[in-house]
Design a protein around this motif. Structure first.
Motif, PDB file in Angstrom:
ATOM      1  N   SER A  10     -13.367   7.629 -18.735  1.00 39.61           N
ATOM      2  CA  SER A  10     -13.610   7.465 -17.293  1.00 39.61           C
ATOM      3  C   SER A  10     -12.601   6.560 -16.605  1.00 39.61           C
ATOM      4  O   SER A  10     -12.669   6.370 -15.395  1.00 39.61           O
ATOM      5  N   ARG A  11     -11.651   5.987 -17.344  1.00 38.50           N
ATOM      6  CA  ARG A  11     -10.668   5.094 -16.724  1.00 38.50           C
ATOM      7  C   ARG A  11      -9.617   5.887 -15.960  1.00 38.50           C
ATOM      8  O   ARG A  11      -9.176   6.945 -16.408  1.00 38.50           O
ATOM      9  N   ASN A  12      -9.211   5.365 -14.807  1.00 34.14           N
ATOM     10  CA  ASN A  12      -8.152   6.006 -14.044  1.00 34.14           C
ATOM     11  C   ASN A  12      -6.823   5.896 -14.779  1.00 34.14           C
ATOM     12  O   ASN A  12      -6.608   4.979 -15.580  1.00 34.14           O
ATOM     13  N   ASP A  13      -5.925   6.836 -14.501  1.00 35.44           N
ATOM     14  CA  ASP A  13      -4.609   6.819 -15.129  1.00 35.44           C
ATOM     15  C   ASP A  13      -3.763   5.687 -14.551  1.00 35.44           C
ATOM     16  O   ASP A  13      -4.039   5.155 -13.479  1.00 35.44           O
ATOM     17  N   PHE A  72      -1.791   0.751  -8.868  1.00 32.83           N
ATOM     18  CA  PHE A  72      -3.234   0.859  -9.063  1.00 32.83           C
ATOM     19  C   PHE A  72      -3.658   2.180  -8.443  1.00 32.83           C
ATOM     20  O   PHE A  72      -3.560   2.371  -7.225  1.00 32.83           O
ATOM     21  N   LEU A  73      -4.115   3.119  -9.266  1.00 26.66           N
ATOM     22  CA  LEU A  73      -4.396   4.479  -8.817  1.00 26.66           C
ATOM     23  C   LEU A  73      -5.893   4.717  -8.637  1.00 26.66           C
ATOM     24  O   LEU A  73      -6.725   4.041  -9.254  1.00 26.66           O
ATOM     25  N   PHE A  74      -6.197   5.701  -7.819  1.00 31.02           N
ATOM     26  CA  PHE A  74      -7.576   6.092  -7.565  1.00 31.02           C
ATOM     27  C   PHE A  74      -7.861   7.491  -8.121  1.00 31.02           C
ATOM     28  O   PHE A  74      -8.756   8.179  -7.654  1.00 31.02           O
ATOM     29  N   THR A  75      -7.093   7.904  -9.118  1.00 33.98           N
ATOM     30  CA  THR A  75      -7.279   9.210  -9.722  1.00 33.98           C
ATOM     31  C   THR A  75      -7.136   9.118 -11.233  1.00 33.98           C
ATOM     32  O   THR A  75      -6.394   8.276 -11.747  1.00 33.98           O
ATOM     33  N   ASP A  76      -7.847   9.983 -11.931  1.00 31.84           N
ATOM     34  CA  ASP A  76      -7.746  10.098 -13.392  1.00 31.84           C
ATOM     35  C   ASP A  76      -7.127  11.435 -13.784  1.00 31.84           C
ATOM     36  O   ASP A  76      -7.259  11.871 -14.922  1.00 31.84           O
ATOM     37  N   ILE A  87       0.858  -1.183   0.000  1.00 30.94           N
ATOM     38  CA  ILE A  87       0.000   0.000   0.000  1.00 30.94           C
ATOM     39  C   ILE A  87       0.896   1.236   0.000  1.00 30.94           C
ATOM     40  O   ILE A  87       2.056   1.184   0.410  1.00 30.94           O
ATOM     41  N   GLY A  88       0.360   2.330  -0.471  1.00 30.43           N
ATOM     42  CA  GLY A  88       1.153   3.557  -0.504  1.00 30.43           C
ATOM     43  C   GLY A  88       0.321   4.740  -0.925  1.00 30.43           C
ATOM     44  O   GLY A  88      -0.919   4.713  -0.913  1.00 30.43           O
ATOM     45  N   GLY A  89       1.009   5.788  -1.330  1.00 32.25           N
ATOM     46  CA  GLY A  89       0.330   6.993  -1.767  1.00 32.25           C
ATOM     47  C   GLY A  89       1.211   7.771  -2.724  1.00 32.25           C
ATOM     48  O   GLY A  89       2.431   7.609  -2.752  1.00 32.25           O
ATOM     49  N   ILE A  90       0.585   8.595  -3.541  1.00 25.49           N
ATOM     50  CA  ILE A  90       1.315   9.477  -4.441  1.00 25.49           C
ATOM     51  C   ILE A  90       0.832  10.912  -4.256  1.00 25.49           C
ATOM     52  O   ILE A  90      -0.326  11.160  -3.896  1.00 25.49           O
ATOM     53  N   TYR A  91       1.745  11.838  -4.473  1.00 27.56           N
ATOM     54  CA  TYR A  91       1.400  13.247  -4.557  1.00 27.56           C
ATOM     55  C   TYR A  91       1.935  13.745  -5.892  1.00 27.56           C
ATOM     56  O   TYR A  91       3.096  13.489  -6.233  1.00 27.56           O
ATOM     57  N   LEU A  98      -3.088  14.488  -3.562  1.00 24.51           N
ATOM     58  CA  LEU A  98      -2.595  13.413  -2.710  1.00 24.51           C
ATOM     59  C   LEU A  98      -3.585  12.261  -2.779  1.00 24.51           C
ATOM     60  O   LEU A  98      -4.767  12.425  -2.446  1.00 24.51           O
ATOM     61  N   ASN A  99      -3.130  11.101  -3.243  1.00 20.36           N
ATOM     62  CA  ASN A  99      -4.020   9.976  -3.464  1.00 20.36           C
ATOM     63  C   ASN A  99      -3.378   8.680  -2.990  1.00 20.36           C
ATOM     64  O   ASN A  99      -2.153   8.517  -3.049  1.00 20.36           O
ATOM     65  N   ALA A 100      -4.225   7.756  -2.553  1.00 23.75           N
ATOM     66  CA  ALA A 100      -3.747   6.417  -2.214  1.00 23.75           C
ATOM     67  C   ALA A 100      -3.378   5.668  -3.488  1.00 23.75           C
ATOM     68  O   ALA A 100      -3.863   5.974  -4.579  1.00 23.75           O
ATOM     69  N   ALA A 101      -2.510   4.676  -3.350  1.00 22.32           N
ATOM     70  CA  ALA A 101      -2.100   3.847  -4.477  1.00 22.32           C
ATOM     71  C   ALA A 101      -1.767   2.453  -3.972  1.00 22.32           C
ATOM     72  O   ALA A 101      -1.345   2.281  -2.827  1.00 22.32           O
ATOM     73  N   ILE A 102      -1.960   1.457  -4.818  1.00 24.29           N
ATOM     74  CA  ILE A 102      -1.624   0.078  -4.482  1.00 24.29           C
ATOM     75  C   ILE A 102      -0.531  -0.390  -5.435  1.00 24.29           C
ATOM     76  O   ILE A 102      -0.787  -0.620  -6.619  1.00 24.29           O
ATOM     77  N   PRO A 103       0.711  -0.510  -4.945  1.00 26.06           N
ATOM     78  CA  PRO A 103       1.814  -0.943  -5.804  1.00 26.06           C
ATOM     79  C   PRO A 103       1.971  -2.468  -5.803  1.00 26.06           C
ATOM     80  O   PRO A 103       1.723  -3.125  -4.795  1.00 26.06           O
TER      81      PRO A 103
END
Length: 274
Positions: free
Chosen positions: A242-245, A191-195, A125-129, A163-168
Motif C-alpha cells: 500500500s506504500r506510494n512509489d 513525495f508522490l500521491f500515487t502507487d 510544489i509540482g506535478g508529474i505525468y 497526472l498527479n501532484a508531487a512535492i519535491p
C-alpha cells in the motif's frame, strides 16, 4: 489535495513570471524509482536506460533566497523484473516532471565567483505525468488503459490518474565557473500521491474478474503465473503493497546569468533572516 497543489503551482508560476529572469540552465542526470518492482539497491544505476534531461529558470531577488521553475523528462524501469508478490512483472515509465521551488542558500551568496561554493536546500510544489508500459509478446503495451488490477470493473477502482501532484525537495551545491556560469550538483526526491508508476499497487484482485471484465491481455499482465480456469484464478491476490512509489534524481545543471550585475539583494542586518 492534488488539485489544490496543482492550482497553487499555476498561481505561483504566474507570479514569478512577472519578475525579471536572472538565470537559465540545462540539466542532465539520472532518475531512480522505488516501488514494488524495484531492486534491493536504493540507487540502482543498472536500471538507467537514458539520462534525465531538463531545464530551469531561476529568479534571485535576495542573496539568501531564489525562486526556480524547472521541468524534467526521465525514464524509469524495473531492474530485475521481479516483484515480492508476483514474479515476472516488468515495466518502464516515461515521466514528465514540472515544479516550482524556493531555494535557501546556507551562506550569504553574492552570485559570483567570489562566493566560492554555495550549498543550498530547496523545496516546493509540482506535478508529474507518467506513461507506463510493459513488454508483452514482443511489443510495448500501454498499461493504464488495460486495467491490470480490475480498474473500470464493477466493484473495483476507476482507472488511475496519470497526472498527479508531487512535492519535491532536496539539496545541492553551486560551483562558480566564471562571472556568469555555474555548475549545480543536486540530489532530490519527490513525495508522490500515487502507487502506480509501475502499474502495481496493494489492491486485492481476482484473476477471473480481470479476465472477464478487461480481457485476456489485462489478466495475463496482472499475473503471468496464473493459468485461466485453475483454482488460483478464483482466489484474490495482491501484486504489491500500500506504500506510494518513490522518485529520486541526481542531477548536474549548467546555468548562465542573463544580467551582468549582482543578482541578489542582501537582507539588512536589522531585518529578520531565516
Amino acid at each position: 489535495m492534488q488539485k489544490k497543489l496543482l492550482l497553487l503551482l499555476l498561481l505561483a508560476t504566474g507570479y514569478m513570471l512577472r519578475a525579471q529572469t536572472t538565470e537559465i540552465g540545462v540539466t542532465a542526470g539520472a532518475a531512480f524509482y522505488r516501488g514494488e518492482l524495484s531492486s534491493d539497491n536504493f540507487l540502482d544505476f543498472s536500471a538507467i536506460e537514458q539520462p534525465a534531461l531538463g531545464f530551469q529558470v531561476r529568479f534571485s531577488p535576495f542573496t539568501r533566497f531564489s525562486g526556480r521553475l524547472e521541468g524534467l523528462y526521465a525514464k524509469i524501469s524495473s531492474a530485475d523484473e521481479n516483484s515480492a508478490n508476483v514474479p515476472g512483472l516488468n515495466f518502464q515509465s516515461t515521466v514528465y516532471d514540472a515544479h516550482i521551488l524556493l531555494e535557501w542558500n546556507m551562506i550569504d551568496a553574492n552570485f559570483g565567483p567570489s562566493t566560492g561554493l554555495t550549498p543550498y536546500l530547496f523545496g516546493g510544489i509540482g506535478g508529474i505525468y507518467f506513461e507506463s508500459q510493459t513488454e508483452f509478446q514482443g511489443e510495448l503495451i500501454d498499461l493504464q488503459p488495460l486495467g491490470t488490477e480490475g480498474q473500470g470493473i464493477d466493484g473495483y477502482d476507476d482507472k488511475y490518474n496519470q497526472l498527479n501532484a508531487a512535492i519535491p525537495f532536496g539539496l545541492g551545491i553551486r560551483f562558480w565557473l566564471g562571472d556568469r556560469i555555474s555548475l549545480l550538483v543536486e540530489g532530490s526526491t519527490r513525495f508522490l500521491f500515487t502507487d502506480y508508476l509501475d502499474d502495481v499497487s496493494g489492491r486485492s484482485v481476482v484473476y477471473e474478474d480481470i479476465l472477464l471484465g478487461n480481457g485476456p491481455t489485462a489478466a495475463a499482465l496482472s499475473n503471468p503465473n496464473i493459468i485461466p480456469g485453475s483454482d488460483e484464478a478464483t482466489q484474490p491476490y495482491r501484486r504489491g503493497d500500500s506504500r506510494n512509489d518513490g522518485l529520486y534524481f541526481l542531477n548536474l545543471t549548467l546555468t548562465y546569468r542573463t544580467d551582468g550585475g549582482r543578482m541578489g539583494i542582501k537582507v539588512r542586518k536589522n531585518c529578520p533572516t531565516f
